[in-house]
Design a protein around this motif. Sequence first.
Motif: not given
Length: 560
Positions: A132-137, A405-411, A519-521
Amino acid sequence: MRHCINCCIQLSPDDTHAQQVNCRGGPHHSRQECPACKGENTIVFRVDGKQMNLLAVLEVRAEGNESWGGFLRFKKGKRCSLVFGLVIMTLVLASYILSGVHQELISSPFHYGAFPSNPGSTDGENLSDTKEPHHPPSVNNISYVKDYPSIKLIINSITARIEFTTRQLPDREDLKKQELHMFSVIPGKFLPNCKSPCWYEAFAGRNTTDPYRTNSYALYSKRFRSTFDTLRKAFWGHLSHAHGKHFRLRCLPHFYIIGQPKCGTTDLYDRLRLHPEVKFSAIKEPHWWTRKRFGIVRLRDGLRDRYPVEDYLDLFDLAAHQIHQALQASSAKEQSKMNRILIGEASASTMWDNNAWTLFYDNSSDGEPPFLTQDFIHAFQPDAKLIVMLRDPVERLYSDYLYFASSNKSADDFHEKVTEALQLFENCMLDYSLRACVYNNTLNNAMPVRLQVGLYAVYLLDWLTVFDKEQFLILRLEDHASNVKFTMHRVFQFLSLGPLTEKQEALLTKSPASNARRPEDRNLGPMWPVTQRILQDFYGPFNARLAQVLADEAFLWKKT
């Protein structure tokens, strides 16, 4: 160490002062020992290891008067401006460093080194998302960490009420009453010379009759219509004739891939169907046992007409045609070759989805379903073989969320949905048994994420009440992802399949993973560490029971 800045900076032009006093901050340098200054207008500066000592260090590290020559000739105002600028710069730098340390101290309790940085090595039904790509907290993660103690209380409340009880099995006669038509179509015995459960039934239609005209799979889904066009073309050439009647060969699967969703069932299906002895249903996931036979396509769409068992059996007609051809062959070699054919079916809902029971079955005991899917499969196929692919339930849930999930996906959104689902599950557990909550249709429909699907131990224990343990092959997706060849050999051995040629095995094991994560996920990054910790706490007792039943600590998923 104390220094007289007047002595070290404001030297007289003729350097006589420097000759009188050693301006290198020696051990004997003090205000009293400075005859030139005589104790007037002196500034005392202490070096104590704090951020502000940087200026003092710069002032006392000079290696000789020559390097200070230009600086000592500045006017007093310019010298003050420079010193003031250095002080401001030091304060800004110190503030930046201290704020970073403070944030690290706040967020560090839930940044466990043992947690993987990605939400899963694979995306449930694929093997390609190993990185997975690195993502800052996110800053929002800090507030979630603060919520952990209250969520932990919810989990503790659920854990205290977990009880793995043995369900009471229904009588065969009760099963018949519920599914009279099914029991009238499927016989009690099958042809003895077939590895798959097959039988001949009379076909009353004429040559102009479309055998799939009323098939619900063809009527309700455009994408299946081409499949049924192929079936129509082959149908009339594979009928048997006796006593002036037409007979068609009907078959059920010999084995079922029964679960779980987002655990690699598609990849296993795609590789297994490359084996020449394996024939799957014309549609990859019929979902007949759990949904279509109740008239459910999607629960949110309401109920449709129930799909009769004949519609399900139609999906195996291509395989039945090949088996029929072998049975009619005059060559013993050809018969032997075709009779090795195994029919399979792969619906990832079969193991866990019993949501329809509240709509059709009465006689519930304390909210628990009186009949489960496995009761009916066992009634017809007590010798069926069952393959289950499982995955760390924490990672499975996140992959499931990203996929559906269809929209507004995020941690952030995932964390909030997990919290809400835990609260709903706890509310149910306060009043009902574990099994009643797991199979609760109303609760499952209200769940913002499918938390219950990862309770593998509950489902497996209920399947083991009707099938023997030897009839199961339980796999871990993590093992499949790391060694596809070994996993597939285990499957071949379990199903007693013949060996492959080198070319066939290379194609089967080296094919790219199926159903890769979008890819978007992938760009959304992993779930928050605190969310991961919450889910590990919740699934922990269920994983422990699963590992105990299977006598394999790998199913604790301590190291995936």
